[in-house]
Design an enzyme around this catalytic site. Structure first.
Site, short mmCIF file in Angstrom:
data_model
loop_
_atom_site.label_atom_id
_atom_site.label_comp_id
_atom_site.label_asym_id
_atom_site.label_seq_id
_atom_site.Cartn_x
_atom_site.Cartn_y
_atom_site.Cartn_z
CB THR A 1 -0.92 0.00 1.25
OG1 THR A 1 -1.45 1.30 1.44
CG2 THR A 1 -0.18 -0.38 2.52
CG ASP A 2 -1.20 4.97 -0.69
OD1 ASP A 2 -1.66 4.25 0.23
OD2 ASP A 2 -1.88 5.87 -1.23
CD GLU A 3 -2.99 3.90 4.81
OE1 GLU A 3 -2.63 3.94 5.98
OE2 GLU A 3 -4.17 3.83 4.45
CE1 TYR B 1 -3.53 -2.26 6.03
CE2 TYR B 1 -3.16 0.07 5.51
CZ TYR B 1 -3.39 -1.24 5.10
OH TYR B 1 -3.47 -1.53 3.75
CE LYS C 1 -0.40 -4.41 3.19
NZ LYS C 1 -0.90 -5.70 2.61
N1 LIG Z 1 -8.66 -1.24 0.08
C1 LIG Z 1 -7.73 -0.37 -0.25
O1 LIG Z 1 -8.02 0.81 -0.51
C2 LIG Z 1 -6.29 -0.81 -0.33
C3 LIG Z 1 -5.35 0.08 -0.83
C4 LIG Z 1 -4.02 -0.32 -0.96
C5 LIG Z 1 -3.64 -1.62 -0.59
N2 LIG Z 1 -4.57 -2.46 -0.07
C6 LIG Z 1 -4.14 -3.82 0.30
O2 LIG Z 1 -4.90 -4.73 -0.47
C7 LIG Z 1 -5.13 -5.93 0.25
C8 LIG Z 1 -6.60 -6.27 0.27
O3 LIG Z 1 -7.35 -5.20 0.82
P1 LIG Z 1 -8.93 -5.24 0.83
O4 LIG Z 1 -9.38 -3.84 0.87
O5 LIG Z 1 -9.43 -6.16 -0.22
O6 LIG Z 1 -9.18 -5.91 2.25
P2 LIG Z 1 -10.45 -6.70 2.80
O7 LIG Z 1 -10.43 -6.42 4.26
O8 LIG Z 1 -11.66 -6.40 2.02
O9 LIG Z 1 -10.07 -8.22 2.54
C9 LIG Z 1 -9.02 -8.87 3.20
C10 LIG Z 1 -9.22 -10.36 3.09
O10 LIG Z 1 -8.10 -11.00 3.74
C11 LIG Z 1 -8.61 -12.05 4.58
N3 LIG Z 1 -7.68 -12.22 5.71
C12 LIG Z 1 -7.39 -11.32 6.69
N4 LIG Z 1 -6.52 -11.85 7.55
C13 LIG Z 1 -6.24 -13.11 7.11
C14 LIG Z 1 -5.39 -14.16 7.58
N5 LIG Z 1 -4.69 -14.04 8.70
N6 LIG Z 1 -5.34 -15.31 6.86
C15 LIG Z 1 -6.08 -15.46 5.73
N7 LIG Z 1 -6.91 -14.51 5.25
C16 LIG Z 1 -6.98 -13.35 5.93
C17 LIG Z 1 -9.98 -11.57 5.02
O11 LIG Z 1 -10.80 -12.64 5.46
C18 LIG Z 1 -10.49 -10.86 3.79
O12 LIG Z 1 -11.18 -11.75 2.92
C19 LIG Z 1 -4.50 -5.72 1.62
O13 LIG Z 1 -3.22 -6.30 1.61
C20 LIG Z 1 -4.41 -4.21 1.75
O14 LIG Z 1 -3.35 -3.84 2.58
C21 LIG Z 1 -5.88 -2.09 0.06
#
Ligand SMILES: NC(=O)c1ccc[n+]([C@@H]2O[C@H](COP(=O)([O-])OP(=O)(O)OC[C@H]3O[C@@H](n4cnc5c(N)ncnc54)[C@H](O)[C@@H]3O)[C@@H](O)[C@H]2O)c1
Length: 321
Positions: free
Chosen positions: A124-126, A148, A152
């Site tokens: 992530t950008d964070e 968070y 990451k």
């Molecule tokens: N949503 C955003 O805006 C955004 C932006 C940049 C990066 N990201 C990254 O993208 C990825 C997905 O984000 P998202 O928004 O889809 O999240 P989300 O919370 O919608 O989904 C996360 C999924 O991971 C699963 N999970 C969590 N902990 C787990 C574990 N210990 N073992 C197995 N499964 C597990 C959850 O059950 C869920 O299905 C993350 O790595 C996040 O850091 C998200």
């Protein structure tokens, strides 16, 4: 590509990655590893699980034996799973370190043992921390400011160490905020949309002047499949947009789509303990590979709002306020 493991495939981004993998690699077998936390929804994979080439394994990344089992006979891993909501990380930070940092270590160690040939790690950008002006490039130092983003950044450090120490064929992708359908309504856009649809107030953190960039989830999934094909192992790629808004501007866009007056709909609430003022990514490196975002928040928002309207009952048990 014969066998692809996608972690977190029942979450928001992961479910779109599953769709993208089905489209790009129709001959491949897909395995999804997901703990099915509160943020996951089996309905996010509607269509994919009926397909005989797709299998869901419910389990935790921190279960190392399970990670070893699911990476056996897999050519490629797209590691998406994480605890993803910053607000929760202020109250439940150990779970973030556990799933995001230890969980990433566990799946990468399993990849190493089983000789997985290609790995994309979603970051992530964070991890870069806030930036007042300009945009972060991939070589900038990491200065995360909340539990968070720190968890990451820890995951990224482990990933980079595995590239150096073991030549793990891994590529990191870092993106800015992602928007689209199926996002759990703890994040700004779905939360305000559902509250607005329910006729409730929209709680804005602090002044609402923090600035964020928004990338469509389909564009992000396309960036991941591009990196699977053409990304260099050992490299980091930023994938973001230049479309930047304050949280207030996003709230205003949502109100406009819903036909609400922002002055009546909004209520200001206490800010997070710390809230980065602005994030921005320089994505020229991945753009040189031919990727660029093809959708904008402004034009896609009505479609996203419509989806939440037609799936309102799915979310009505969830406390969004
Ligand atoms: N949503 C955003 O805006 C955004 C932006 C940049 C990066 N990201 C990254 O993208 C990825 C997905 O984000 P998202 O928004 O889809 O999240 P989300 O919370 O919608 O989904 C996360 C999924 O991971 C699963 N999970 C969590 N902990 C787990 C574990 N210990 N073992 C197995 N499964 C597990 C959850 O059950 C869920 O299905 C993350 O790595 C996040 O850091 C998200």
């Amino acid at each position: 590509m014969h066998n692809i493991l996608i972690t977190g495939g029942a979450g928001f981004i992961g479910s779109h990655v599953v769709e993208e993998m089905r489209k790009q690699f129709p001959e491949a077998r897909l395995v999804i590893l997901d703990k099915m936390t509160y943020a996951a929804d089996i309905r996010n994979m509607d269509g994919s699980l009926d397909w005989d080439r797709c299998r869901l394994v419910v389990g935790d990344l921190c279960d190392f034996d399970l990670c070893q089992r699911v990476t056996r006979d897999v050519d490629c891993v797209v590691h998406v799973a994480a605890e993803s909501h910053v607000d929760n990380s202020f109250g439940n930070s150990l779970q973030f370190t556990r799933s995001n940092t230890l969980g990433t270590h566990s799946i990468l160690e399993a990849c190493r043992i089983n000789g997985v040939k290609r790995i994309i790690h979603v970051s992530t950008d964070e991890v870069y921390g806030e930036i007042e002006q300009g945009a972060h490039t991939e070589t900038d130092i990491l200065t995360p400011t909340n539990p968070y983003s720190a968890s990451k950044a820890g995951a990224d450090m482990i990933a980079i160490s595995y590239v150096h120490s073991f030549k793990l064929p891994l590529t990191i992708i870092r993106s800015n905020n992602i928007f689209g359908i199926r996002q759990y309504p703890e994040k700004l856009i779905p939360k305000f949309t559902l509250l607005g649809l329910a006729g409730k107030k929209l709680p804005m953190h602090g002044t609402g002047k923090n600035r964020r960039r928004f990338l469509a989830v389909e564009d992000f999934a396309a960036a991941i499949s591009l990196l699977l094909r053409n990304g260099a192992p050992g490299e980091i790629y930023n994938a973001g947009t230049d479309e930047e808004y304050s949280n207030l501007e996003v709230a205003e866009m949502i109100c406009n789509v819903l036909g609400l007056r922002i002055s009546e709909a909004l209520t200001f609430v206490q800010d997070r303990p710390f809230n980065d003022s602005r994030y921005a990514l320089d994505s020229s490196k991945i753009r040189k590979l031919g990727w660029s975002p093809s959708r904008s928040l402004k034009t896609r928002l009505p479609e996203v709002v419509k989806w939440y309207e037609s799936h309102f009952s799915r979310f009505n048990q969830i406390e969004t306020a």
